[in-house]
Each structure stands twice: as C-alpha cells, then as structure tokens.
Design a protein around this motif. Structure first.
Motif, PDB file in Angstrom:
ATOM      1  N   PRO A 190      23.755  90.869  46.462  1.00  0.00           N
ATOM      2  CA  PRO A 190      24.667  89.974  46.040  1.00  0.00           C
ATOM      3  C   PRO A 190      25.190  90.622  44.542  1.00  0.00           C
ATOM      4  O   PRO A 190      24.448  91.267  43.706  1.00  0.00           O
ATOM      5  N   LEU A 191      26.497  90.562  44.248  1.00  0.00           N
ATOM      6  CA  LEU A 191      27.042  91.072  43.200  1.00  0.00           C
ATOM      7  C   LEU A 191      27.648  90.265  42.241  1.00  0.00           C
ATOM      8  O   LEU A 191      28.225  89.074  42.653  1.00  0.00           O
ATOM      9  N   VAL A 192      27.881  90.485  40.917  1.00  0.00           N
ATOM     10  CA  VAL A 192      28.538  89.549  39.983  1.00  0.00           C
ATOM     11  C   VAL A 192      29.442  90.685  39.343  1.00  0.00           C
ATOM     12  O   VAL A 192      29.072  91.633  39.022  1.00  0.00           O
ATOM     13  N   PRO A 217      31.876  90.250  45.884  1.00  0.00           N
ATOM     14  CA  PRO A 217      31.096  89.694  44.839  1.00  0.00           C
ATOM     15  C   PRO A 217      30.668  88.214  45.163  1.00  0.00           C
ATOM     16  O   PRO A 217      31.506  87.551  45.865  1.00  0.00           O
ATOM     17  N   HIS A 227      27.324  87.711  33.225  1.00  0.00           N
ATOM     18  CA  HIS A 227      27.031  88.706  34.146  1.00  0.00           C
ATOM     19  C   HIS A 227      25.377  88.962  33.889  1.00  0.00           C
ATOM     20  O   HIS A 227      24.637  89.119  34.678  1.00  0.00           O
ATOM     21  N   ALA A 236      21.644  88.778  41.155  1.00  0.00           N
ATOM     22  CA  ALA A 236      22.838  89.611  41.297  1.00  0.00           C
ATOM     23  C   ALA A 236      22.603  90.817  40.491  1.00  0.00           C
ATOM     24  O   ALA A 236      21.927  90.819  39.625  1.00  0.00           O
TER      25      ALA A 236
END
Length: 297
Positions: A190-192, A217, A227, A236
């Motif tokens: 999982p990304l931000v 994302p 973030h 994330a």
C-alpha cells in the motif's frame, strides 16, 4: 489613491469574496467595499462584476491586478532599501514553497534566522511548483523554493541542490528489512503518493512505465504531514526526500530505504526569485540561509 486600497484590491482579486476577505481582516464587508469603490472612482471603471453568485474581475480589474502587484512589490523593495541604507537589520520576506522543501528545511531555517535577526518577519505559503513560480513572477513572493521547477524566462533559479527520493516506512513494515527496494517491490505494498498532477508523482509514474510497473496508491494527498502520519501508522509506504522526515528517522520512528540503483529517483530543490528584481536585506539573508541548509542536506 491609498496603497491600502491597492493591497485590499489584490487580496480581493485572489479571494473573489467580500465576506471571506472581511473575515480574514476582522472587519465588515462594507469596509472592504468602500476601498474598492474608492479605486473604481479613481480609475473611472468597474473592477469587479457583482452578481448573486459572487464577484469576478472585469477586464479592467484583471489589467489593474497585474499593475497593482508590481506597484506593491516595488514599494516593499523601496521600503527595504531605505531600511538597509539606515543600517537596520529588519524587514519582511515572503516565500512560497512546495510541501516537501517547506517541511524538509524551511521551518528550521527561518527558526535559526529569527534567533540571529529578530527584526525579520517571515511570511510562508505552501503551494504547487507552478503556483510557487506564479507568485514569484507576479511579485507576491520574494523567493520560491520548490522541486520539479517549470521553465520560464521571468524567474531566475538562484541555486539548486540535488536530492534523492527514498522509500520511507516504519520499522516492522514488510519492506523495512530490505537494503534496496525496486519499483516492482514498491508496487506490491500500500502506498501514499501525491496527486497525479504533482511533479513527484509524474516523475514516479514515468519511472514505473519505463520499468513496466503500475503504481496504484491506496492514499493520495498533497500534505507531507499526512504522508508521514500514514507511514507512522504502518499502513503505507511513501516516497520522499530524507530531509522531509529527518526528525522521525533520527528518532527511529521511520526508516529510509534507497531505490535499486536502476530505479533511483533524483531531482533538485530550487531556490528562485524574479529575474532582475533586487532582493531586500531580509530576502538575501533567507536566501543565503537556505543555500547553506541545502549544502548540508
């Protein structure tokens, strides 16, 4: 014609709301309206179209807005020059900065500079790279600090410093034990990331396309603080220069992991000003302090 009326006009031209501007100044909307009416009387033209939905600049208003910004910038420059001539170490400086540089170095730079020069006043705004350049070009800002700078002949880059983006995660994250991280590995967690129009996101997407990888994302935000909070909560991974998370990394709350060499993401942090415009004492001191901070980043 009073300079105060021009200042109010510029602010209203950007806010396009009598009530909003009145609340910001703690006055009645009628007080703002009187300033604008005085300008309209002076220039013998309407500066705003007024209707039930609000106000918008007329063609004359848009023309005057550019001149008003230049006039006010010149007045600030003249005031700063006379202060400097008298040997006064004081003055105001306005800087527009993109989120990452603002979070990474600007706060500590102005804090240290305040101790050295308590007579300086700092006005700091965060904005996108294009808005930073617009503010510098129009005279709203004395200096701009950003990454992914657009090309323009009216803004001069005073200095640039290379910075490397890294993958930032909390201890215990699935990537935390890696020495280096590939784009393919990054795509698996999982990304931000910043929004699709942000410079860092566009660069990252370009890198992903070249590596035949898709980055999707879970979270999108233009806020560096958001973030970092998502990374601290271990939900994330994020991609930022280390300087944006220096405190959390030094205290062990976050870890910075380099990309695989073939996937390295390197850009510049640029300090800019309007081409040909004389910098005030305050702006010169801030410019020098930022340059020193970038050298050590």
């Amino acid at each position: 014609m009073r300079l105060k009326a021009l200042e109010v006009f510029v602010e209203l031209g950007e806010a396009e709301s009598f009530r909003q501007l009145a609340r910001a100044h703690g006055v009645k909307a009628s007080a703002i309206s009187r300033q604008i009416e005085a300008l309209e009387y002076y220039f013998r033209t309407e500066l705003f179209d007024r209707n039930a939905e609000g106000i918008t600049l007329t063609e004359s208003g848009r023309l005057l807005l550019g001149y008003a910004r230049t006039i006010l910038a010149n007045v600030r420059e003249a005031r700063a020059a006379t202060d400097e001539l008298r040997g006064l170490e004081r003055g105001n400086v306005t800087i527009y900065a993109a989120g990452a540089p603002a979070a990474g170095i600007l706060a500590r730079v102005v804090a240290d500079l305040h101790v050295q020069y308590p007579g300086l006043l700092f006005h700091i705004e965060t904005a996108s790279a294009s808005n930073v350049f617009d503010a510098v070009e129009s005279g709203k800002a004395d200096l701009g600090l950003t990454m992914f700078s657009p090309e323009t002949s009216k803004v001069e880059i005073r200095l640039s410093s290379y910075v490397e983006h890294k993958i930032i995660v909390a201890p215990g994250h699935p990537l935390a034990g890696e020495e280096r991280v590939s784009l393919r590995q990054l795509a698996s967690v999982p990304l931000v990331l910043a929004g699709a129009s942000h410079g860092s996101r566009m660069r990252l997407n370009q890198m992903a396309r070249e590596a035949h990888v898709t980055l999707e994302p879970v979270f999108e935000s233009s806020s560096v603080e958001v973030h970092k909070e998502l990374a601290l909560r271990k939900v994330a991974a994020l991609v930022l220069p280390v300087m944006c998370c220096q405190r959390e990394i030094e205290t062990g709350q976050l870890i910075a992991l380099p990309f695989e060499e073939r996937d390295a993401m390197i850009t510049t942090v640029d300090l800019c000003c309007a081409r040909g415009r004389r910098l005030s004492f305050a702006a010169r001191k801030l410019s020098a302090a930022i340059g020193h901070a970038l050298e050590g980043a």
